[in-house]
Design an enzyme around this catalytic site. Sequence first.
Site, PDB file in Angstrom:
ATOM      1  N   ASN A 235      11.185 123.690  49.028  1.00 29.46           N
ATOM      2  CA  ASN A 235      10.245 124.058  49.345  1.00 29.46           C
ATOM      3  C   ASN A 235       9.265 125.416  48.905  1.00 29.46           C
ATOM      4  O   ASN A 235       9.797 126.264  49.633  1.00 29.46           O
ATOM      5  CB  ASN A 235       9.437 123.742  50.143  1.00 29.46           C
TER       6      ASN A 235
ATOM      7  N   CYS B 252      -7.462  85.367  40.088  1.00 27.48           N
ATOM      8  CA  CYS B 252      -8.822  84.133  40.796  1.00 27.48           C
ATOM      9  C   CYS B 252     -10.399  85.324  40.011  1.00 27.48           C
ATOM     10  O   CYS B 252     -11.172  84.957  41.615  1.00 27.48           O
ATOM     11  CB  CYS B 252      -7.544  84.497  41.860  1.00 27.48           C
TER      12      CYS B 252
ATOM     13  N   GLY C 210      10.229 119.374  48.504  1.00 25.62           N
ATOM     14  CA  GLY C 210       8.621 119.722  48.174  1.00 25.62           C
ATOM     15  C   GLY C 210       7.241 118.186  48.756  1.00 25.62           C
ATOM     16  O   GLY C 210       7.185 117.567  48.056  1.00 25.62           O
ATOM     17  N   THR C 211       8.149 118.175  50.036  1.00 19.49           N
ATOM     18  CA  THR C 211       7.562 117.193  50.635  1.00 19.49           C
ATOM     19  C   THR C 211       7.077 118.172  51.826  1.00 19.49           C
ATOM     20  O   THR C 211       7.589 119.223  52.333  1.00 19.49           O
ATOM     21  CB  THR C 211       7.967 116.232  51.273  1.00 19.49           C
TER      22      THR C 211
ATOM     23  N   VAL D  11       4.452 108.737  43.394  1.00 16.62           N
ATOM     24  CA  VAL D  11       4.089 106.668  42.876  1.00 16.62           C
ATOM     25  C   VAL D  11       4.215 106.976  41.414  1.00 16.62           C
ATOM     26  O   VAL D  11       4.034 106.382  40.581  1.00 16.62           O
ATOM     27  CB  VAL D  11       2.830 106.519  43.224  1.00 16.62           C
ATOM     28  N   ASP D  12       4.698 108.296  40.534  1.00 12.49           N
ATOM     29  CA  ASP D  12       4.367 108.926  39.291  1.00 12.49           C
ATOM     30  C   ASP D  12       5.314 108.305  38.532  1.00 12.49           C
ATOM     31  O   ASP D  12       5.269 108.138  36.964  1.00 12.49           O
ATOM     32  CB  ASP D  12       4.430 110.050  39.304  1.00 12.49           C
TER      33      ASP D  12
ATOM     34  N   ARG E 227      -5.764 110.783  37.978  1.00 11.98           N
ATOM     35  CA  ARG E 227      -4.720 110.494  38.440  1.00 11.98           C
ATOM     36  C   ARG E 227      -3.246 110.097  37.086  1.00 11.98           C
ATOM     37  O   ARG E 227      -2.267 110.585  37.247  1.00 11.98           O
ATOM     38  CB  ARG E 227      -4.071 109.806  39.676  1.00 11.98           C
TER      39      ARG E 227
ATOM     40  N   CYS F  96      -5.201  86.868  46.243  1.00 15.55           N
ATOM     41  CA  CYS F  96      -3.964  86.141  46.115  1.00 15.55           C
ATOM     42  C   CYS F  96      -3.259  86.634  45.190  1.00 15.55           C
ATOM     43  O   CYS F  96      -2.424  86.347  45.828  1.00 15.55           O
ATOM     44  CB  CYS F  96      -4.723  85.480  44.563  1.00 15.55           C
TER      45      CYS F  96
ATOM     46  N   HIS G 219       5.962 104.906  48.979  1.00 16.64           N
ATOM     47  CA  HIS G 219       4.840 104.135  48.829  1.00 16.64           C
ATOM     48  C   HIS G 219       4.673 103.537  47.293  1.00 16.64           C
ATOM     49  O   HIS G 219       3.143 103.651  47.074  1.00 16.64           O
ATOM     50  CB  HIS G 219       4.347 105.686  48.897  1.00 16.64           C
TER      51      HIS G 219
HETATM   52  N1  APR Z   1       8.412 122.314  44.372  1.00 16.55           N
HETATM   53  C1  APR Z   1       8.899 123.136  45.585  1.00 16.55           C
HETATM   54  N2  APR Z   1       7.948 122.449  46.138  1.00 16.55           N
HETATM   55  C2  APR Z   1       6.907 122.677  45.905  1.00 16.55           C
HETATM   56  C3  APR Z   1       6.596 123.052  45.083  1.00 16.55           C
HETATM   57  C4  APR Z   1       7.377 123.235  43.635  1.00 16.55           C
HETATM   58  N3  APR Z   1       7.505 123.468  42.760  1.00 16.55           N
HETATM   59  N4  APR Z   1       5.190 122.698  44.635  1.00 16.55           N
HETATM   60  C5  APR Z   1       4.303 122.571  45.507  1.00 16.55           C
HETATM   61  N5  APR Z   1       5.455 122.243  46.843  1.00 16.55           N
HETATM   62  C6  APR Z   1       5.859 121.304  48.286  1.00 16.55           C
HETATM   63  C7  APR Z   1       4.261 121.728  49.190  1.00 16.55           C
HETATM   64  O1  APR Z   1       4.756 123.800  49.901  1.00 16.55           O
HETATM   65  C8  APR Z   1       4.507 120.970  50.101  1.00 16.55           C
HETATM   66  O2  APR Z   1       4.711 120.766  51.244  1.00 16.55           O
HETATM   67  O3  APR Z   1       5.152 120.511  47.664  1.00 16.55           O
HETATM   68  C9  APR Z   1       4.285 120.263  49.528  1.00 16.55           C
HETATM   69  C10 APR Z   1       3.520 119.076  48.584  1.00 16.55           C
HETATM   70  O4  APR Z   1       3.119 118.063  50.381  1.00 16.55           O
HETATM   71  P1  APR Z   1       2.270 116.977  50.305  1.00 16.55           P
HETATM   72  O5  APR Z   1       0.752 117.982  49.006  1.00 16.55           O
HETATM   73  O6  APR Z   1       1.691 116.469  51.072  1.00 16.55           O
HETATM   74  O7  APR Z   1       3.088 116.030  49.304  1.00 16.55           O
HETATM   75  P2  APR Z   1       4.235 115.210  50.184  1.00 16.55           P
HETATM   76  O8  APR Z   1       4.343 115.346  51.296  1.00 16.55           O
HETATM   77  O9  APR Z   1       4.385 114.062  48.980  1.00 16.55           O
HETATM   78  O10 APR Z   1       2.342 113.495  50.786  1.00 16.55           O
HETATM   79  C11 APR Z   1       3.241 112.867  51.349  1.00 16.55           C
HETATM   80  O11 APR Z   1       0.828 111.929  51.547  1.00 16.55           O
HETATM   81  O12 APR Z   1      -1.258 111.194  51.117  1.00 16.55           O
HETATM   82  C12 APR Z   1       0.332 110.630  51.133  1.00 16.55           C
HETATM   83  O13 APR Z   1       1.148 109.423  50.231  1.00 16.55           O
HETATM   84  C13 APR Z   1       0.681 110.068  49.808  1.00 16.55           C
HETATM   85  O14 APR Z   1       3.144 109.895  49.651  1.00 16.55           O
HETATM   86  C14 APR Z   1       1.753 110.965  49.687  1.00 16.55           C
HETATM   87  C15 APR Z   1       2.469 111.567  50.982  1.00 16.55           C
END
Ligand code: APR
Length: 242
Positions: free
Chosen positions: A212, A149, A186-187, A102-103, A69, A129, A118
């Site tokens: 999304n 350490c 995008g989550t 985290v990027d 990554r 340590c 995160h």
């Molecule tokens: N634009 C908007 N949304 C998008 C795009 C895009 N170009 N591409 C993908 N997505 C959406 C997907 O539909 C999905 O809902 O982004 C989301 C990505 O979801 P995850 O992969 O689950 O990412 P995230 O929600 O950030 O995950 C949360 O899980 O493992 C962990 O710690 C890690 O921070 C992370 C956490």
Amino acid sequence: MEVIKEAADLIGSSNFVVALTGAGISAESGIPTFRGKNGLWRKYRAEDLATPEAFARNPRLVWEWYVWRMKIIGSAEPNPGHIALAKMEEMGILKALITQNVDGLHRRAGSRNVLELHGNIWRVRCVDCGFSKMISKPPEQIPPKCEECGGLLRPDVVWFGEPLPKDVLNRAIYYASRADLMLVIGTSAVVQPAASLPLLTKRNGGILIEINISDTPLTPICDLTIREKAGVILPKILEEIG
Ligand code: APR
């Protein structure tokens, strides 16, 4: 598109806008998301690698995933979605950017008030340590050892089952509660406590706009949902705001 105007109008009539982002905002920079069809590394799911147990069992395997990554992230650039959010902050519209990523791409795009829930992939921490330092490239030898350490170094990120950094979480709760509009971008909204932050905004009468490409558990309570790529739609919303 009507939704762009609608989003711009809602943002324009708000006083305290906050954003919550996830892996989807960096997808257009070429960084794989965690879930969905491109979410796998080899045969592993994020939940099988991003845990203290996985690291204790096989630090080398977990580090291999992180090195993979880090290499992708290291050669990635912020995309128009990151940049539009940085401009919204510069214009005084966006008060805080809460991210699960985290990027580090939000900061590289120019965002300043970034809350990294995160952690950061470019920071390592000793499991023995607690020594920690920033790194600028993937470690050459894995698993890397602590220079203080000799203990094992781990990525200083939050794994499943671990608490979030208290100060960062408290600030995120403050911003989410105070926001009269939150952009949820995008989550997949399945990882807690991040996924509950929009509920705080909603509970206090704030508006939720979801950007999304697919539905999430939050979709039903969002006031506006935009089914488009973040890197495409955010610059258009910004342009509409003017
Ligand atoms: N634009 C908007 N949304 C998008 C795009 C895009 N170009 N591409 C993908 N997505 C959406 C997907 O539909 C999905 O809902 O982004 C989301 C990505 O979801 P995850 O992969 O689950 O990412 P995230 O929600 O950030 O995950 C949360 O899980 O493992 C962990 O710690 C890690 O921070 C992370 C956490």
